[in-house]
Design a protein around this motif. Sequence first.
Motif, mmCIF file in Angstrom:
data_model
loop_
_atom_site.group_PDB
_atom_site.id
_atom_site.type_symbol
_atom_site.label_atom_id
_atom_site.label_comp_id
_atom_site.label_asym_id
_atom_site.label_seq_id
_atom_site.Cartn_x
_atom_site.Cartn_y
_atom_site.Cartn_z
ATOM 1 N N SER A 73 12.480 -44.476 -5.921
ATOM 2 C CA SER A 73 11.461 -43.566 -6.449
ATOM 3 C C SER A 73 10.074 -44.063 -6.076
ATOM 4 O O SER A 73 9.845 -45.271 -5.917
ATOM 5 N N ILE A 74 9.165 -43.122 -5.962
ATOM 6 C CA ILE A 74 7.749 -43.427 -5.749
ATOM 7 C C ILE A 74 6.954 -42.927 -6.957
ATOM 8 O O ILE A 74 7.158 -41.805 -7.412
ATOM 9 N N ARG A 75 6.089 -43.780 -7.488
ATOM 10 C CA ARG A 75 5.049 -43.327 -8.409
ATOM 11 C C ARG A 75 3.707 -43.437 -7.690
ATOM 12 O O ARG A 75 3.534 -44.279 -6.804
ATOM 13 N N TRP A 76 2.761 -42.602 -8.058
ATOM 14 C CA TRP A 76 1.439 -42.587 -7.426
ATOM 15 C C TRP A 76 0.412 -43.089 -8.423
ATOM 16 O O TRP A 76 0.374 -42.640 -9.569
ATOM 17 N N ASP A 77 -0.416 -44.044 -7.990
ATOM 18 C CA ASP A 77 -1.383 -44.610 -8.930
ATOM 19 C C ASP A 77 -2.564 -43.667 -9.147
ATOM 20 O O ASP A 77 -2.641 -42.582 -8.558
ATOM 21 N N ALA A 78 -3.487 -44.087 -9.992
ATOM 22 C CA ALA A 78 -4.602 -43.221 -10.375
ATOM 23 C C ALA A 78 -5.503 -42.865 -9.200
ATOM 24 O O ALA A 78 -6.222 -41.863 -9.243
ATOM 25 N N ASN A 79 -5.451 -43.672 -8.138
ATOM 26 C CA ASN A 79 -6.269 -43.411 -6.953
ATOM 27 C C ASN A 79 -5.478 -42.727 -5.842
ATOM 28 O O ASN A 79 -5.967 -42.608 -4.714
ATOM 29 N N GLY A 80 -4.258 -42.324 -6.141
ATOM 30 C CA GLY A 80 -3.473 -41.580 -5.170
ATOM 31 C C GLY A 80 -2.744 -42.423 -4.154
ATOM 32 O O GLY A 80 -2.363 -41.917 -3.090
ATOM 33 N N TRP A 81 -2.490 -43.692 -4.453
ATOM 34 C CA TRP A 81 -1.736 -44.552 -3.544
ATOM 35 C C TRP A 81 -0.303 -44.696 -4.037
ATOM 36 O O TRP A 81 -0.060 -44.802 -5.243
ATOM 37 N N PRO A 82 0.659 -44.694 -3.126
ATOM 38 C CA PRO A 82 2.065 -44.745 -3.545
ATOM 39 C C PRO A 82 2.493 -46.134 -3.996
ATOM 40 O O PRO A 82 2.037 -47.149 -3.472
ATOM 41 N N LEU A 83 3.386 -46.153 -4.970
ATOM 42 C CA LEU A 83 4.036 -47.369 -5.433
ATOM 43 C C LEU A 83 5.543 -47.144 -5.343
ATOM 44 O O LEU A 83 6.077 -46.236 -5.978
ATOM 45 N N VAL A 84 6.209 -47.950 -4.543
ATOM 46 C CA VAL A 84 7.661 -47.849 -4.386
ATOM 47 C C VAL A 84 8.314 -48.741 -5.432
ATOM 48 O O VAL A 84 7.960 -49.912 -5.578
ATOM 49 N N MET A 85 9.258 -48.195 -6.167
ATOM 50 C CA MET A 85 9.892 -48.944 -7.241
ATOM 51 C C MET A 85 10.764 -50.080 -6.696
ATOM 52 O O MET A 85 11.371 -49.953 -5.637
ATOM 53 N N PRO A 86 10.853 -51.179 -7.446
ATOM 54 C CA PRO A 86 11.584 -52.352 -6.934
ATOM 55 C C PRO A 86 13.093 -52.203 -6.929
ATOM 56 O O PRO A 86 13.770 -52.894 -6.174
ATOM 57 N N GLU A 87 13.633 -51.337 -7.778
ATOM 58 C CA GLU A 87 15.074 -51.147 -7.795
ATOM 59 C C GLU A 87 15.421 -49.788 -7.197
ATOM 60 O O GLU A 87 14.658 -48.823 -7.293
ATOM 61 N N ARG A 88 16.604 -49.709 -6.612
ATOM 62 C CA ARG A 88 17.024 -48.481 -5.954
ATOM 63 C C ARG A 88 17.282 -47.356 -6.961
ATOM 64 O O ARG A 88 17.633 -47.602 -8.112
ATOM 65 N N TYR A 89 17.114 -46.147 -6.476
ATOM 66 C CA TYR A 89 17.270 -44.962 -7.313
ATOM 67 C C TYR A 89 18.730 -44.774 -7.711
ATOM 68 O O TYR A 89 19.632 -44.896 -6.885
ATOM 69 N N GLY A 90 18.939 -44.451 -8.993
ATOM 70 C CA GLY A 90 20.287 -44.202 -9.478
ATOM 71 C C GLY A 90 20.373 -43.011 -10.399
ATOM 72 O O GLY A 90 21.330 -42.881 -11.161
ATOM 73 N N ALA A 91 19.376 -42.105 -10.331
ATOM 74 C CA ALA A 91 19.355 -40.888 -11.156
ATOM 75 C C ALA A 91 19.379 -41.221 -12.645
ATOM 76 O O ALA A 91 20.049 -40.552 -13.446
ATOM 77 N N VAL A 92 18.634 -42.245 -13.045
ATOM 78 C CA VAL A 92 18.528 -42.598 -14.461
ATOM 79 C C VAL A 92 17.661 -41.557 -15.163
ATOM 80 O O VAL A 92 16.569 -41.242 -14.680
ATOM 81 N N PRO A 93 18.102 -40.997 -16.293
ATOM 82 C CA PRO A 93 17.260 -40.036 -17.021
ATOM 83 C C PRO A 93 15.929 -40.666 -17.420
ATOM 84 O O PRO A 93 15.902 -41.780 -17.965
ATOM 85 N N GLN A 94 14.845 -39.966 -17.160
ATOM 86 C CA GLN A 94 13.516 -40.531 -17.392
ATOM 87 C C GLN A 94 13.020 -40.222 -18.803
ATOM 88 O O GLN A 94 11.997 -39.571 -19.017
#
Length: 641
Positions: free
Chosen positions: A520-541
């Motif tokens: 997953s990618i989250r975007w910071d307040a300035n619009g830069w991407p942050l790639v999550m450290p663990e792989r995606y597993g469709a965990v309910p958010q």
Amino acid sequence: MKYLKTIYLLLCCALTLGACSDDDENSASGALSITTPTYTNVGYNKVTLSANISGSEGVNIVKRGFCYSTESNPSIYDTTDEVRGTEISTTLTGLSQQTTYYARAFVTLYNEEPKYSEEISFTTPTETLNDELAEYEAPTYVDDYTGFSAWSNRYQWNLANVHDPTVMKADDGYYYMYQTDASYGNAHNGNGHFHARRSKDLVNWEYLGATMSETPPTWIKEKLNAYRQEMGLEPIDNPSYGYWAPVARKVSTGKYRMYYSIVITNYIKTGKPEIENNGNFDNSWGERAFIGLMETSDPASNIWEDKGYVVCSASDKEMADYGRSSTGDWNAYFKINAIDPTYIITTTGEHWLIYGSWHNGIAAMQLNPGDGKPLNTLGDPWKITGENNSGYGKIIATRGNSRWQASEGPEIIYRDGYYYLFLAYGTLSVEYNTRVCRSTNIDGPYVDMNGNSAMGSGELYPILTAPYKFNNSYGWVGISHCGVFDDGEGNWFYTSQGRFPVNVGGNEYSNAIMMGHVRSIRWDANGWPLVMPERYGAVPQAPITEAEIAGNWEHLALTTSTGSQRTSETLTYDLSTHKITNGSWQNASWTFDEAAQTITTSSGVVLYLQREVDWEATPRTHTIVYAAQGNKKTYWGKKVQ
């Protein structure tokens, strides 16, 4: 005579029924009563029912429990749940969310009609994210797939044997993934090229097969030898081909394009195969690479029509200036290396191909939207000149002034006013890491988060992925050459291969174990991407609460020192003092923003939180992770039990 027998039987039945009726009126069950049920703990798929039975002494009760239905007045001929005792209680499960149910308690008696309580009704709510999280089961597929890596096991692979993946979402709701031919033990050899798989959830992937037959398109050899003839060189009768790094995109409804790379791995001068340490080196550079195009109207069919030549590697040197003094000479003949394409349609409807690898940088070439070929006429692939390099494209990113740069694998996307250019830095076996820069224009200028030009000699920041190792694992290396895509609903994802380190479990070839990663990618307040450290597993958010922050976290920093895996340390977040009580951030204070789902430390670092899989836990389960950027570092963290 038959008629007399029939009348006699009817009279007997009538007398018998009359006797049963008299018995019912005088039976002990007349004192039996059932209270109106009560219901508690109503969930999206369950409810608890309770009732009391009285006056049952001396009564022959066969069954007791609850009957329920989506229609009023349920009976024992509807769904029932049997229980024991006079204070009866049960939890009904498997209900449908947002549905009204009717229920009655019942008892069935020997030789009597069932007795029912008064009816109640209840409505199940909509399933919540917390409900989903409580029932979540993490993926169970193994990362070390060497036991089933062979071609004969390809339908078991899931994300095994994935390298340089590209992902697109199609009209049918599936995500389609395509890749370089590289595989553990060369499992793909002899079985076609640019292999495909698809998924509905980005976790479970179905192998589809090769998109190109084993024999490459004839235009490649024809084009190669036409150029060699112009250069005064003998044709190569049996070129050695390498199949690398496609990109797939939806162009419009029912139309999809794939640009692919095919490298000719022969020396220019003699045409001999370019194989390490085989004595064939002839003091020339390796031959050129080609980018071709395929199209399909239905990716589910996995039938792609080849559309031919798009572009090839081009040099700014003289046609015959392809000499190389030694294998240690890095003054490359080609200025633009025609591999690693990425493709985008701009907000104004322009089509662009971004491509390049290791030589003088990354080029941007505009395409004709109609046929996907170069918009401008290409000049000869030598002595290219000008900002547009004789039609081969404008250089938009370069890593210094060298003609041999450890930068490749561009990926281009558009989001919220910016074109983001992702780049792979370093060599594949370990240090491979991902950087990003952005521009408001497709052809630049691109800058990093600190305002540094992508055309400069400095490093670009942030670092998005790099070799790492959490506890209880071998970790991953070679995590780059990414594909970046969204689901159409604002959620963005990063995909790449990950490789095992060397000599895992005594396997001297473990660095060739390559698993497809989706993050997953989250975007910071300035619009830069942050790639999550663990792989995606469709965990309910489900929303993360402050109380969940308290406890131990594995924490690591991704830095420019990417030649080895970054290992983690333990940070402890104390809820009562809002301090970090150990590790390199010891004594720092922290605050939690529930709305933004972030933690801010007293040093100003903002940690962006997400629920993901703890892939290192046994058994795997969901946890909370974070990613953050600051001080030319990317911070990764994982909550541990």
